[in-house]
Design a protein around this motif. Structure first.
Motif, mmCIF file in Angstrom:
data_model
loop_
_atom_site.group_PDB
_atom_site.id
_atom_site.type_symbol
_atom_site.label_atom_id
_atom_site.label_comp_id
_atom_site.label_asym_id
_atom_site.label_seq_id
_atom_site.Cartn_x
_atom_site.Cartn_y
_atom_site.Cartn_z
ATOM 1 N N VAL A 84 56.205 -20.243 25.535
ATOM 2 C CA VAL A 84 56.918 -21.190 24.681
ATOM 3 C C VAL A 84 58.292 -20.618 24.389
ATOM 4 C CG1 VAL A 84 56.896 -22.425 22.479
ATOM 5 C CG2 VAL A 84 54.748 -21.961 23.664
ATOM 6 N N ASN A 85 59.301 -21.478 24.384
ATOM 7 C CA ASN A 85 60.673 -21.033 24.180
ATOM 8 C C ASN A 85 61.396 -22.015 23.261
ATOM 9 O OD1 ASN A 85 62.912 -19.345 24.634
ATOM 10 N ND2 ASN A 85 63.730 -20.779 26.144
ATOM 11 N N GLY A 86 62.367 -21.502 22.489
ATOM 12 C CA GLY A 86 63.226 -22.373 21.692
ATOM 13 C C GLY A 86 62.788 -22.610 20.271
ATOM 14 N N LEU A 87 61.741 -21.949 19.804
ATOM 15 C CA LEU A 87 61.228 -22.225 18.461
ATOM 16 C C LEU A 87 62.201 -21.788 17.360
ATOM 17 C CD1 LEU A 87 57.454 -21.299 18.836
ATOM 18 C CD2 LEU A 87 58.486 -23.574 18.788
ATOM 19 N N ARG A 88 63.062 -20.842 17.652
ATOM 20 C CA ARG A 88 64.012 -20.383 16.630
ATOM 21 C C ARG A 88 64.922 -21.510 16.162
ATOM 22 N NH1 ARG A 88 64.534 -14.874 15.815
ATOM 23 N NH2 ARG A 88 63.319 -13.570 17.227
ATOM 24 N N THR A 89 65.167 -22.468 17.024
ATOM 25 C CA THR A 89 65.983 -23.617 16.622
ATOM 26 C C THR A 89 65.342 -24.361 15.462
ATOM 27 O OG1 THR A 89 66.880 -23.930 18.841
ATOM 28 C CG2 THR A 89 66.921 -25.843 17.391
ATOM 29 N N PHE A 90 64.036 -24.326 15.397
ATOM 30 C CA PHE A 90 63.318 -25.093 14.378
ATOM 31 C C PHE A 90 63.008 -24.289 13.127
ATOM 32 C CE2 PHE A 90 62.491 -26.989 18.480
ATOM 33 C CZ PHE A 90 62.757 -28.327 18.229
ATOM 34 N N ILE A 91 62.680 -23.026 13.296
ATOM 35 C CA ILE A 91 62.236 -22.268 12.114
ATOM 36 C C ILE A 91 62.865 -20.873 12.021
ATOM 37 C CG2 ILE A 91 60.051 -23.434 11.623
ATOM 38 C CD1 ILE A 91 59.990 -20.387 13.786
ATOM 39 N N GLY A 92 63.909 -20.618 12.798
ATOM 40 C CA GLY A 92 64.542 -19.312 12.734
ATOM 41 C C GLY A 92 63.560 -18.221 13.100
ATOM 42 N N THR A 93 63.426 -17.237 12.265
ATOM 43 C CA THR A 93 62.512 -16.133 12.550
ATOM 44 C C THR A 93 61.182 -16.277 11.816
ATOM 45 O OG1 THR A 93 63.480 -14.842 10.738
ATOM 46 C CG2 THR A 93 64.417 -14.525 12.953
ATOM 47 N N ASP A 94 61.038 -17.338 11.006
ATOM 48 C CA ASP A 94 59.831 -17.502 10.193
ATOM 49 C C ASP A 94 58.751 -18.239 10.974
ATOM 50 O OD1 ASP A 94 58.056 -17.464 8.120
ATOM 51 O OD2 ASP A 94 59.019 -19.100 7.009
ATOM 52 N N ILE A 95 58.281 -17.601 12.045
ATOM 53 C CA ILE A 95 57.278 -18.224 12.901
ATOM 54 C C ILE A 95 55.962 -18.434 12.174
ATOM 55 C CG2 ILE A 95 56.522 -15.999 13.847
ATOM 56 C CD1 ILE A 95 56.637 -19.347 15.719
ATOM 57 N N GLU A 96 55.666 -17.582 11.205
ATOM 58 C CA GLU A 96 54.367 -17.674 10.531
ATOM 59 C C GLU A 96 54.196 -18.998 9.795
ATOM 60 O OE1 GLU A 96 51.876 -15.679 11.018
ATOM 61 O OE2 GLU A 96 53.171 -14.510 12.351
ATOM 62 N N SER A 97 55.289 -19.532 9.230
ATOM 63 C CA SER A 97 55.161 -20.797 8.503
ATOM 64 C C SER A 97 54.761 -21.925 9.439
ATOM 65 C CB SER A 97 56.478 -21.150 7.802
ATOM 66 O OG SER A 97 57.488 -21.448 8.754
ATOM 67 N N LEU A 98 55.305 -21.904 10.652
ATOM 68 C CA LEU A 98 54.970 -22.943 11.617
ATOM 69 C C LEU A 98 53.570 -22.727 12.183
ATOM 70 C CD1 LEU A 98 56.070 -25.480 12.817
ATOM 71 C CD2 LEU A 98 57.157 -24.161 14.613
ATOM 72 N N LYS A 99 53.176 -21.485 12.370
ATOM 73 C CA LYS A 99 51.812 -21.199 12.815
ATOM 74 C C LYS A 99 50.797 -21.741 11.805
ATOM 75 C CE LYS A 99 52.392 -17.021 15.646
ATOM 76 N NZ LYS A 99 52.070 -15.582 15.741
ATOM 77 N N GLU A 100 51.120 -21.545 10.530
ATOM 78 C CA GLU A 100 50.198 -22.011 9.496
ATOM 79 C C GLU A 100 50.052 -23.522 9.563
ATOM 80 O OE1 GLU A 100 49.715 -21.924 4.618
ATOM 81 O OE2 GLU A 100 51.213 -20.664 5.620
ATOM 82 N N GLN A 101 51.174 -24.228 9.800
ATOM 83 C CA GLN A 101 51.103 -25.685 9.934
ATOM 84 C C GLN A 101 50.299 -26.101 11.161
ATOM 85 O OE1 GLN A 101 54.650 -28.077 9.335
ATOM 86 N NE2 GLN A 101 55.700 -26.243 8.599
ATOM 87 N N ALA A 102 50.534 -25.395 12.270
ATOM 88 C CA ALA A 102 49.873 -25.751 13.523
ATOM 89 C C ALA A 102 48.361 -25.518 13.464
ATOM 90 C CB ALA A 102 50.459 -24.956 14.688
ATOM 91 N N LEU A 103 47.920 -24.706 12.537
ATOM 92 C CA LEU A 103 46.491 -24.440 12.378
ATOM 93 C C LEU A 103 45.946 -24.998 11.070
ATOM 94 C CD1 LEU A 103 46.260 -20.787 13.736
ATOM 95 C CD2 LEU A 103 45.592 -22.896 14.885
ATOM 96 N N SER A 104 46.705 -25.883 10.441
ATOM 97 C CA SER A 104 46.302 -26.396 9.134
ATOM 98 C C SER A 104 45.197 -27.439 9.252
ATOM 99 C CB SER A 104 47.506 -26.989 8.418
ATOM 100 O OG SER A 104 47.983 -28.109 9.122
ATOM 101 N N HIS A 105 44.788 -27.919 8.108
ATOM 102 C CA HIS A 105 43.728 -28.935 7.994
ATOM 103 C C HIS A 105 42.399 -28.346 8.441
ATOM 104 C CE1 HIS A 105 46.523 -32.450 7.229
ATOM 105 N NE2 HIS A 105 47.312 -31.416 7.427
ATOM 106 N N SER A 106 41.719 -28.942 9.386
ATOM 107 C CA SER A 106 40.347 -28.514 9.666
ATOM 108 C C SER A 106 40.283 -27.653 10.906
ATOM 109 C CB SER A 106 39.432 -29.720 9.794
ATOM 110 O OG SER A 106 39.958 -30.645 10.730
ATOM 111 N N ASP A 107 40.629 -26.409 10.789
ATOM 112 C CA ASP A 107 40.503 -25.456 11.902
ATOM 113 C C ASP A 107 39.135 -24.783 11.800
ATOM 114 O OD1 ASP A 107 41.094 -23.740 14.020
ATOM 115 O OD2 ASP A 107 41.835 -22.208 12.668
ATOM 116 N N SER A 108 38.370 -24.796 12.880
ATOM 117 C CA SER A 108 37.031 -24.173 12.839
ATOM 118 C C SER A 108 36.988 -22.970 13.752
ATOM 119 C CB SER A 108 35.969 -25.176 13.279
ATOM 120 O OG SER A 108 36.106 -25.532 14.627
#
Length: 298
Positions: free
Chosen positions: A274-298
């Motif tokens: 994956v490339n280009g994520l810094r455009t969206f969240i800078g260096t704070d990748i953890e915040s986006l990871k938390e969103q991507a795994l939010s709600h009902s992760d089993s």
């Protein structure tokens, strides 16, 4: 097997080709038509001013070493019209409001379409892409078809990404799990329903259940209600798929940019380039990871 036009294919933007996404369109659409909507529109999000004004990074840019394959469903007669009309659909159905109504008319299409997608997977494997780097992704009826492909595949795929969809034969599947059937028995029942003589072993099922799942659904979807997505999620969890994520978005019967961004991050966490994520969240990748795994992760 029914006649299919050649899939629309986009090779990896940046060699080498490491992974493949096979995207299944919705009922009445086509692979040729849906591809530009998914791949060529800039992804925007509210994470930052840069991400809100992004005009260059697309979903394809986010996954630069991924090949995209867009098959088109065969043209099938719509029985409910009663006039011989044919449209591109993975399977015919009586109603979108009640997805398991008159299931017998769905069987032929589901069998043929899932066999076709399984063949496309085989072609990618034969070309050197391991199954663990092949993702089945679909929207609406494409999601429904992809769910059955994922259950029928005798091994671990890189992922199943379903958007605004449902699970065919859902009431049958729910009842079987409620009565204590295990996943091997359920998948054997699906194969029998489809008229397939494919052997289903517990070893195959054990490997299939390692396929990670990301499901997204719009809370404003009036065509395929969010409850359909929830039932798909619950069925896959009952089947004991090891990792199932279910996320809702403020959108109708389509995807949104935030969903595509979450899918890219989720795939990155599974080892995809994956490339280009810094455009969206800078260096704070953890915040986006938390969103991507939010709600009902089993």
């Amino acid at each position: 097997m029914a006649e299919h036009v050649q899939p629309r294919i986009f090779e990896a933007l940046t060699p080498p080709h490491e992974s493949t996404i096979i995207f299944l369109h919705g009922r009445g659409d086509s692979g040729h038509n849906v591809a530009p909507s998914l791949l060529f529109r800039p992804v925007n999000s509210d994470h930052s001013e840069a991400s809100r004004s992004n005009s260059s990074l697309t979903f394809r840019h986010l996954l630069p070493r991924t090949k995209f394959v867009f098959p088109t469903a065969a043209k099938r007669r719509v029985q409910v019209y009663g006039d011989g009309t044919k449209i591109n659909q993975w399977f015919d159905m009586e109603s979108l409001a009640i997805t398991d109504l008159e299931e017998e008319i769905q069987i032929e299409g589901i069998k043929e379409s899932t066999d076709y997608i399984l063949q496309l997977i085989k072609e990618e494997v034969d070309a050197g892409i391991p199954p663990e780097k092949i993702v089945i992704m679909g929207i609406s009826q494409g999601c429904a078809t992809g769910a059955i492909v994922t259950m029928r595949y005798p091994g671990t795929l890189g992922g199943f990404v379903g958007m605004s969809g449902w699970l065919p034969f859902i009431s049958q599947v729910e009842n079987m799990f409620r009565e204590g059937s295990d996943t091997t028995t359920v998948v054997r029942h699906i194969e029998k329903t489809l008229g397939s003589d494919k052997e289903i072993t517990e070893e195959n099922i054990t490997e299939a259940l390692k396929t990670p799942v990301f499901l997204g659904h719009g809370v404003l979807d009036t065509k395929i209600l969010p409850r359909c997505g929830e039932r798909l999620r619950d069925a896959l969890k009952s089947a004991k798929f090891e990792k199932v994520v279910f996320v809702t978005y403020s959108v109708g019967h389509w995807w949104c940019d935030e969903e595509l961004l979450h899918i890219a991050v989720w795939l990155g966490m599974k080892g995809f380039s994956v490339n280009g994520l810094r455009t969206f969240i800078g260096t704070d990748i953890e915040s986006l990871k938390e969103q991507a795994l939010s709600h009902s992760d089993s």
